[in-house]
Motif scaffolding. Sequence first.
Motif, PDB file in Angstrom:
ATOM      1  N   UNK B   1     -35.915  31.923  40.254  1.00  0.00           N
ATOM      2  CA  UNK B   1     -34.894  30.969  39.860  1.00  0.00           C
ATOM      3  C   UNK B   1     -35.140  31.081  38.294  1.00  0.00           C
ATOM      4  N   UNK B   7     -28.898  27.668  32.486  1.00  0.00           N
ATOM      5  CA  UNK B   7     -27.978  27.496  33.414  1.00  0.00           C
ATOM      6  C   UNK B   7     -27.281  25.849  33.265  1.00  0.00           C
ATOM      7  N   UNK B  34     -26.103  23.084  44.794  1.00  0.00           N
ATOM      8  CA  UNK B  34     -27.130  23.844  44.334  1.00  0.00           C
ATOM      9  C   UNK B  34     -26.700  25.547  43.798  1.00  0.00           C
ATOM     10  N   UNK B  35     -25.316  25.621  43.917  1.00  0.00           N
ATOM     11  CA  UNK B  35     -24.797  27.068  43.621  1.00  0.00           C
ATOM     12  C   UNK B  35     -24.389  27.090  41.875  1.00  0.00           C
ATOM     13  N   UNK B  36     -25.614  27.871  41.227  1.00  0.00           N
ATOM     14  CA  UNK B  36     -25.691  28.001  40.021  1.00  0.00           C
ATOM     15  C   UNK B  36     -24.228  28.371  39.106  1.00  0.00           C
ATOM     16  N   UNK B  37     -24.416  28.025  37.789  1.00  0.00           N
ATOM     17  CA  UNK B  37     -23.310  28.454  36.906  1.00  0.00           C
ATOM     18  C   UNK B  37     -23.928  28.875  35.467  1.00  0.00           C
ATOM     19  N   UNK B  38     -23.647  29.879  35.130  1.00  0.00           N
ATOM     20  CA  UNK B  38     -24.220  30.081  33.861  1.00  0.00           C
ATOM     21  C   UNK B  38     -23.957  29.387  32.647  1.00  0.00           C
TER      22      UNK B  38
END
Lengths: 443, 443
Positions: B1, B7, B34-38
């Motif tokens: 991760x 992030x 928990x869905x990641x973004x740049x």
Amino acid sequence: MVGPTSYFDPARAGELDPRTAELVRRRAAALGPAYRLFYREPLEFVRGEGAHLFDADGNDYLDAYNNVPSVGHAHPRVVAAIAEQAARLNTHTRYLSEPTVAYAERLLATMPELGEAHVMFTCTGTEANEVAMQMARMATGGRGFICTTGAYHGNSELVGALTDAPRRGRPNLNAFDVPDPYRPPREGLTAEQLGEAYLADVKSAIDDFATAGVPFAGMLLCSILANEGLPDMPPRFMAQAAALVREAGGIVILDEVQAGFCRTGSWWGYQVTDVEPDIVTMGKPMGNGLPLAACAGRRDLVERFRAETGYFNTFSSTPVHGAVGMAVLDKLEDRNIRAHVTDVGAHLLRGLESIAPSCDKIGDVRGRGLFFGIEWVVDRESREPDPAGAGAVCNALRDRGFLTAPAGPSHNQVKIRPPLVFDRSMADAFLEAFADVVAAVPA
Amino acid sequence: MVGPTSYFDPARAGELDPRTAELVRRRAAALGPAYRLFYREPLEFVRGEGAHLFDADGNDYLDAYNNVPSVGHAHPRVVAAIAEQAARLNTHTRYLSEPTVAYAERLLATMPELGEAHVMFTCTGTEANEVAMQMARMATGGRGFICTTGAYHGNSELVGALTDAPRRGRPNLNAFDVPDPYRPPREGLTAEQLGEAYLADVKSAIDDFATAGVPFAGMLLCSILANEGLPDMPPRFMAQAAALVREAGGIVILDEVQAGFCRTGSWWGYQVTDVEPDIVTMGKPMGNGLPLAACAGRRDLVERFRAETGYFNTFSSTPVHGAVGMAVLDKLEDRNIRAHVTDVGAHLLRGLESIAPSCDKIGDVRGRGLFFGIEWVVDRESREPDPAGAGAVCNALRDRGFLTAPAGPSHNQVKIRPPLVFDRSMADAFLEAFADVVAAVPA
């Protein structure tokens, strides 16, 4: 594997017309010779519209088989959605995307049974079921899954292990008997006893994990048991099986890849078979042909999975996925497809049931909305499956311009599963052809 | 991760502008929190063109990161191909399809090293690697695979097990050290001794299976070790590792999902690192954003897999797959992309190498064609990875309108991997911004 009597047999390539023979040869060289083609004489289509497919000679085939183009082949609104969004933007989900979020919200609203839920998009039903199974394992700490002996849920190693699973003997996997009263496990049972016998088998599959020391994760089941041949399950079977799973601490995953998106006349098959899921997987008709699938689940399950895995799917949850998925939902609602499916489905079912008694080879007719399986048997007394008979019927229908294919655990069903825009006049044309084909079946 | 310094941190949603904050909230509710973004401040794009992405306010970002839209975002010829074919016909592979066969033939012609080969289309790189690993197991009767300790090849259970695999201790999986001379396993080795040490580790990983009684299946490796941080491998490492695998009866699978389709200046990464595969997997840029991936292999391997599994992928090998894949190949050839990548890549590499000495945090600059990893370290003596530093650089570049992201096994590389249409003037603009950002890095 489906029998060679209905699929193309490469040994007979010499009997094809030269153009088809050459394309078959090139296809085998490029994609591999064991790559199967429908029908004794394969078909090459060049155009589709609504529930019709056309070959290079302009011949018109009525599609009574394909579930993916559910709002119709090459539907203009879906094509416009993909063309417009692809011309504007198509990136991945590390950036924000309004179309993706709006589509996810609308999709979740069709599944109130999940309560507060999240959805994860994938590209195929296999990927959706991979996510679902991994999610159930994380939530329970378990490994063992139960499914039916006639299951098919995808082709990855994890999901593919469920295909035609034996009742016992595979690690982390116990299959239970397909609850099909047409072929009961033993004779002489009352309807009530039969229901109890099927549930006892589910319970035995679960209990076997405890005996073997394998912690239990859950159940993966098509909500209408499509690949199992659409059996006429005992009432409440699904809900009672789900209750057994939950009592043992497992997660209930319902596969809506075939049953979902109005195929049964409801949004989801589980609404027809009356069972509540923890996780729902979906695919095929979702993007009308664009690779679009999803896994929706209770928020706690999805959040744990996302946090533990950091799952990322490059091609999924894109703006194009959102725009195309939304166009399909628009069409399903604009055309009031659920009412249409219920009406045309009932009409087609009545027609099939009126033809069935004329042919001793037709053992049973099963239907859910616009999805039918016609059991072909050696004779009605033995109920012995007749896959060659079902294959011959599919080939005869093809020769008359109607598309079906054999299905069911023994490949002895004629599967009728048209695009959802299939209407009453198409149903009548199909029934006429089917009656002709049935009349020509040797006794 | 990847670390939270680069992030988006959901705890800081209150600092976002109201529109972005609301979309972030809806996204978390629909897709999971928990869905990641740049980036520290996430981006929402609404339009793409060539190597540029535009947000809703019309701000122009130069894309130095995305490899999927390799012939350019929203490329008109690719959009036309998908729109035209989707408007005509999009069915599955149980019918004959000329566009699919023609595309397969053309694709295989770029891989003469495979000899007589077949190709199987899938929808994602994960699915392609699933097929490849299952294929290798069937061919060898083995179970055990080797990969690197820094591998990522997909997210199914089978393929996902390779992610950051430990050297030993997982069933059927042994990882070997990433052959990265920048961080050698011990000091004081000559270049030759170092090469021998890495190969000895590969051999040890293979031999361990024999000791453990696990029959060996093969090796799955990115041909340029992209996720491993593009290390400057010892010469002939790949070919010698492949030879060790074959001596032990294993199959060599090369993953070209990131390296393929001209990224390195050659059709395939393995042509640059000089190793011959038995099976090649590919994906990301293949359909310029359409979910399209594939597994190509020696005929005997593919034929056995097809015959044993009857593998079928509903959404794959469709006429739309064929038409879009062909449009991408057309563009790669029309624009002579390989020469372009070689030229612009060399130009960009020279620029990066001229900036690097000015900053003690830049430990190493690696490049292959239009793919670069810039090692961020605490200092050049310790070479200790500095993921926070790499993340800060990516965020600073984002604030100046240039897209990159952190990468590498320790997430301490600034990854530069633009669409292949990235040109010299774009490279110059990027280098100017990069020099500014580097100049502002605290010593």
